[in-house]
Design an enzyme around this catalytic site. Structure first.
Site, PDB file in Angstrom:
ATOM      1  N   LYS A  57       0.842  -1.197   0.000  1.00  0.00           N
ATOM      2  CA  LYS A  57       0.000   0.000   0.000  1.00  0.00           C
ATOM      3  C   LYS A  57       0.878   1.249   0.000  1.00  0.00           C
ATOM      4  CE  LYS A  57      -3.845  -2.378   2.282  1.00  0.00           C
ATOM      5  NZ  LYS A  57      -4.595  -2.672   3.521  1.00  0.00           N
ATOM      6  N   GLN A 101      -4.827  -1.197   9.833  1.00  0.00           N
ATOM      7  CA  GLN A 101      -4.699  -2.534   9.252  1.00  0.00           C
ATOM      8  C   GLN A 101      -5.215  -3.576  10.243  1.00  0.00           C
ATOM      9  OE1 GLN A 101      -3.751  -3.090   6.104  1.00  0.00           O
ATOM     10  NE2 GLN A 101      -3.813  -5.309   6.213  1.00  0.00           N
ATOM     11  N   ASP A 124     -11.050   2.836   4.408  1.00  0.00           N
ATOM     12  CA  ASP A 124     -11.408   1.418   4.369  1.00  0.00           C
ATOM     13  C   ASP A 124     -12.923   1.226   4.293  1.00  0.00           C
ATOM     14  OD1 ASP A 124      -9.663  -0.689   4.207  1.00  0.00           O
ATOM     15  OD2 ASP A 124      -8.995  -0.509   6.284  1.00  0.00           O
TER      16      ASP A 124
HETATM   17  N1  GUN Z   1      -6.534  -6.809   6.461  1.00  0.00           N
HETATM   18  C1  GUN Z   1      -6.624  -7.552   5.340  1.00  0.00           C
HETATM   19  N2  GUN Z   1      -7.129  -6.796   4.338  1.00  0.00           N
HETATM   20  C2  GUN Z   1      -7.370  -5.574   4.848  1.00  0.00           C
HETATM   21  C3  GUN Z   1      -7.903  -4.365   4.314  1.00  0.00           C
HETATM   22  O1  GUN Z   1      -8.274  -4.258   3.141  1.00  0.00           O
HETATM   23  N3  GUN Z   1      -7.990  -3.328   5.162  1.00  0.00           N
HETATM   24  C4  GUN Z   1      -7.615  -3.420   6.464  1.00  0.00           C
HETATM   25  N4  GUN Z   1      -7.751  -2.361   7.233  1.00  0.00           N
HETATM   26  N5  GUN Z   1      -7.119  -4.517   6.992  1.00  0.00           N
HETATM   27  C5  GUN Z   1      -7.004  -5.588   6.195  1.00  0.00           C
END
Ligand code: GUN
Length: 309
Positions: A57, A101, A124
């Site tokens: 990311k 995350q 998100d």
């Molecule tokens: N953990 C696995 N995929 C994601 C995601 O797309 N966003 C977040 N915040 N955590 C994750």
């Protein structure tokens, strides 16, 4: 029963590249107005898969010129400490997007933390305000993986309107929101889960089948209507040789993965089985995964636009 010739592989990388080009154009427009969007990612504790996701990311932000900040509290972090971090990011004008995350360490109240994120910065799309906006079709920030799945379907000309869709898995992050997005595109949607009676028969009704329950290679040919489009959201890292032999008997490539790298990556769909029946299938890796990141970039730009006018 007619058996399809073999499925078309729906690459997420091609669609990702398209979307990132569009994001780059948006960023140039924002730069012309003196705006550089900023994303903050909170990565708490030690979770090897999360570390890889977050690295990708941040790298994508850097490539595009979105400013990014990674905050890495230790595994022992408390709910209160994360809430303080989120509060300070909520208050910063240079931060447009905040991503916490998941999973968080077990002692942290994740639901409380997600509630603390300013909905305007919730890239998100997991804050109840944004979930409410999604359900009622108001403007807001939409969860990244579900939004990416819709982009993948549309940009590959997979018809959604009037289609039967089945979603296996009912998570807040994928199953529930993707079902809602498919509904808004006028599919007839069934949400299935571990207690669904005769799951293969229900799944076999679907023209679009989304597998998002986190069970390696669970969806086999008996779940798939001939010609259906199958979207594999799972990312499962298998390290047990016996399990790989059981799931993929005679698959030399899988066994070589285990023997040379110590693991093999498998979705929730059994590709060897499903490829012969489906019309189209997203690969793992290289299917839905790249789109999650692309849609995070889209959401960050969108959050910047909405908040800064
Ligand atoms: N953990 C696995 N995929 C994601 C995601 O797309 N966003 C977040 N915040 N955590 C994750």
């Amino acid at each position: 029963m007619a058996i399809a010739e073999g499925a078309r592989l729906l690459s997420g990388n091609a669609v990702r590249d398209q979307i990132l080009e569009e994001v780059a154009a948006d960023l140039r427009e924002l730069a012309g107005r003196g705006i550089r969007p900023g994303l903050a990612v909170i990565l708490a504790g030690n979770h090897p898969a999360s570390e890889i996701y977050v690295r990708n990311k941040v790298k994508t932000c850097e490539t595009l010129g979105i400013s990014s900040e990674k905050i890495t509290p230790p595994e022992s972090v408390t709910t209160g400490q994360i809430l303080e971090l989120v509060d300070s990011l909520n208050g910063r004008d240079d931060i447009d997007g905040i991503l916490v995350q998941l999973p968080l360490p077990p002692q942290v109240d994740a639901r409380r933390v997600l509630l603390e994120v300013n909905p305007a910065k919730d890239v998100d799309g997991l804050h109840p305000v944004n979930i409410g906006n999604l359900v009622t079709q108001r403007p807001g920030l939409v969860p990244c993986t579900p939004a990416g799945i819709i982009e993948l379907l549309k940009r590959n000309q997979v018809p959604i309107k009037g289609a039967r869709a089945a979603v296996i898995g009912r998570s807040d992050m994928v199953g529930k929101p993707v079902a809602m997005l498919l509904l808004h595109e006028h599919a007839t949607v069934t949400i299935c889960h571990s207690r669904t009676r005769d799951l293969p028969a229900v799944a076999r009704e679907a023209d679009i089948l989304v597998a998002a329950m986190g069970k390696p290679a669970f969806v086999t040919a008996e779940f798939v209507k001939p010609g259906a489009t199958v979207i594999d959201v799972g990312i499962n890292k298998l390290t047990d040789r016996a399990e790989v032999e059981r799931l993929f008997p005679g698959n030399a490539k899988r066994l070589a993965d285990i023997d040379t790298k110590g693991s093999t990556l498998v979705g929730d769909v059994h590709p060897d089985s499903v490829l012969a029946v489906a019309g189209a299938l997203t690969p793992v890796p290289g299917g839905v995964g790249p789109l999650t990141i692309a849609m995070l970039m889209v959401n960050t730009v969108r959050a910047a636009r909405l908040r800064r006018g």
